[in-house]
Design a protein around this motif. Sequence first.
Motif, PDB file in Angstrom:
ATOM      1  N   LEU A 175       0.815  -1.333   0.235  1.00 34.85           N
ATOM      2  CA  LEU A 175       0.021   0.049   0.024  1.00 34.85           C
ATOM      3  C   LEU A 175       0.824   1.295  -0.134  1.00 34.85           C
ATOM      4  N   ALA A 176       2.119   1.085   0.040  1.00 41.43           N
ATOM      5  CA  ALA A 176       3.185   2.085   0.128  1.00 41.43           C
ATOM      6  C   ALA A 176       2.916   3.286  -0.981  1.00 41.43           C
ATOM      7  N   LEU A 177       2.769   4.436  -0.554  1.00 39.31           N
ATOM      8  CA  LEU A 177       2.712   5.522  -1.485  1.00 39.31           C
ATOM      9  C   LEU A 177       3.701   6.732  -1.425  1.00 39.31           C
ATOM     10  N   THR A 178       4.464   6.654  -0.398  1.00 37.07           N
ATOM     11  CA  THR A 178       5.543   7.488  -0.327  1.00 37.07           C
ATOM     12  C   THR A 178       6.869   7.194  -0.943  1.00 37.07           C
ATOM     13  N   ALA A 179       7.588   8.078  -1.456  1.00 41.94           N
ATOM     14  CA  ALA A 179       8.806   7.803  -2.095  1.00 41.94           C
ATOM     15  C   ALA A 179       9.856   6.910  -1.234  1.00 41.94           C
ATOM     16  N   GLY A 180      10.611   5.832  -1.917  1.00 42.86           N
ATOM     17  CA  GLY A 180      11.511   5.258  -1.234  1.00 42.86           C
ATOM     18  C   GLY A 180      12.798   5.437  -1.787  1.00 42.86           C
ATOM     19  N   TYR A 181      13.824   4.617  -1.171  1.00 43.21           N
ATOM     20  CA  TYR A 181      15.206   4.836  -1.593  1.00 43.21           C
ATOM     21  C   TYR A 181      15.321   4.248  -2.859  1.00 43.21           C
ATOM     22  N   ASN A 182      15.756   4.949  -3.757  1.00 42.67           N
ATOM     23  CA  ASN A 182      15.949   4.747  -5.360  1.00 42.67           C
ATOM     24  C   ASN A 182      14.340   4.378  -5.807  1.00 42.67           C
ATOM     25  N   ARG A 183      13.489   4.959  -5.170  1.00 42.92           N
ATOM     26  CA  ARG A 183      11.945   4.681  -6.035  1.00 42.92           C
ATOM     27  C   ARG A 183      11.283   5.981  -5.812  1.00 42.92           C
ATOM     28  N   PRO A 184      11.507   6.902  -6.583  1.00 36.37           N
ATOM     29  CA  PRO A 184      11.063   8.174  -6.747  1.00 36.37           C
ATOM     30  C   PRO A 184       9.584   8.075  -6.705  1.00 36.37           C
ATOM     31  N   GLU A 185       8.783   7.230  -7.187  1.00 37.41           N
ATOM     32  CA  GLU A 185       7.315   6.935  -7.561  1.00 37.41           C
ATOM     33  C   GLU A 185       6.645   5.672  -7.036  1.00 37.41           C
ATOM     34  N   GLN A 186       5.823   5.324  -6.361  1.00 32.26           N
ATOM     35  CA  GLN A 186       5.172   3.984  -6.355  1.00 32.26           C
ATOM     36  C   GLN A 186       4.435   3.887  -7.283  1.00 32.26           C
ATOM     37  N   PRO A 187       4.327   2.484  -7.652  1.00 31.84           N
ATOM     38  CA  PRO A 187       3.430   2.050  -8.927  1.00 31.84           C
ATOM     39  C   PRO A 187       1.942   2.383  -8.737  1.00 31.84           C
ATOM     40  N   TRP A 188       1.339   2.649  -9.873  1.00 30.05           N
ATOM     41  CA  TRP A 188      -0.193   2.864  -9.725  1.00 30.05           C
ATOM     42  C   TRP A 188      -0.950   2.043  -9.183  1.00 30.05           C
ATOM     43  N   THR A 189      -0.447   0.497  -9.144  1.00 31.06           N
ATOM     44  CA  THR A 189      -1.228  -0.451  -8.579  1.00 31.06           C
ATOM     45  C   THR A 189      -1.108  -0.311  -7.035  1.00 31.06           C
ATOM     46  N   HIS A 190      -0.494   0.368  -6.405  1.00 24.91           N
ATOM     47  CA  HIS A 190      -0.446   0.938  -4.679  1.00 24.91           C
ATOM     48  C   HIS A 190      -1.793   1.832  -4.511  1.00 24.91           C
TER      49      HIS A 190
END
Length: 440
Positions: A175-190
């Motif tokens: 469900l994560a929607l916040t940006a993570g390390y080396n992941r500026p955006e979460q996928p739309w499926t989230h």
Amino acid sequence: MAAYYKRLKKDLDGAAADGIISPEQADKIFERASAGSLFGRLRAVHWIAAAAGLFIALGVLLVVAHNWDKLGAGLKIGAFLLILAGVAEGSVSSEEKPVVAVPLETLWFFMPIIGIGLYAQIFNLSGDPVKPYLAWAALSAPLAFLSKRNIAAYLVSLLLFAVLYWGTLGQNNMLALTAGYNRPEQPWTHWALALGVLAGGTFTYLFKAGRGRGLALGAGLAWLFLMLCADTALKLHSPAMLLLAGMSAAALWLAWDSEGEEASKLPLTAWTGAVYAMTFFWHYRPYAESCRADSPAGAVAAWVLFAAALSSIILRPQRVLPPGAKEDLLGKGLLAASVLCAFLLFDAGQAPAKILAVTANIILAALGAGLIISGAKTSCEKTINRGVAVLTLTAITRFVDIFGGLLRSGLAFIVTGLAFAALAYFVNRGRKALIDSVTK
């Protein structure tokens, strides 16, 4: 809400005593009226029964833990499923016996998470921390819709909203929607799954509550505002846009809150708190974060909230003040002003921010005066007290705001304390005099 049902019960008993209706009719009317409330049909014995169900669940868990090594994996899973099926069947079959059904429903609700933990421990499973709780909500959903009581539905909706908030603000889950390390955006499926959880929690709440949409709407708007503040694809950097979205959400919640006796004071309190927070923009200083561009999706969401709030203020009844021609005009004006104030911050300067703070103080002063006058007209002591509280809080806060820097000695604190004591004395005298004048 509890006070309403107490008054209703008292009025029905009085009508039965006067012979207007029979005692049996009074009981049936009260039972019908309280059927849709969360705690309306629960008595002390039912609370004891619910506690019994919880203790039984904990006891079963302790017994299983004590004999854990003696049981095989298949036996553990099979025994758990058998117990779960028995509890579910017993809960449904004893629906008309709350003393039996309530503890079984409580046990049914908590057993899925026990079973999930049991399964994960047997097979040494690990992975997404959100999945077990979503599975728990899915396994408890039948209870929410099969039970005639509302407790299970409230628990399931609360679980879904808690998972929504916890999951979307995290980084390493489905469900994560916040940006993570080396992941500026979460996928739309989230985002799709998060909106599905939000819809599930809202639908479960509304389906069983039947009339109160306020809490579900408030939870949804609060989640959206958090997504605008957090490091998500909706991130807003400028204080002006954040203020516009926050005030619009507060006004929107107040405009679409439940009506009549089901209406809650929480949306009004949230809106008043938001206006009160704007008064502290007197100390506003622009910062570097405000120079960054807002995300396009977040800006669209903020403007949609603004348009929806402004349309609702115009078309919906105001719930700031008690009903009345002048009150309606003043209430709508206060709501519109609170939302439009955000445009003063678009200049990103200190002077407009001070004007914003002064305007917020004027809104609070008008709100307090309007509540006092309306309370006097309707002989409502609670409304008068609410107005006095708003004015007093505003006056004290602004006093500390303006003269707080002078409090550098013990004598200054003593003088300030005496001034507050005098203010409390005269405010209380004026409040009592006003209440006495409207109750005579």
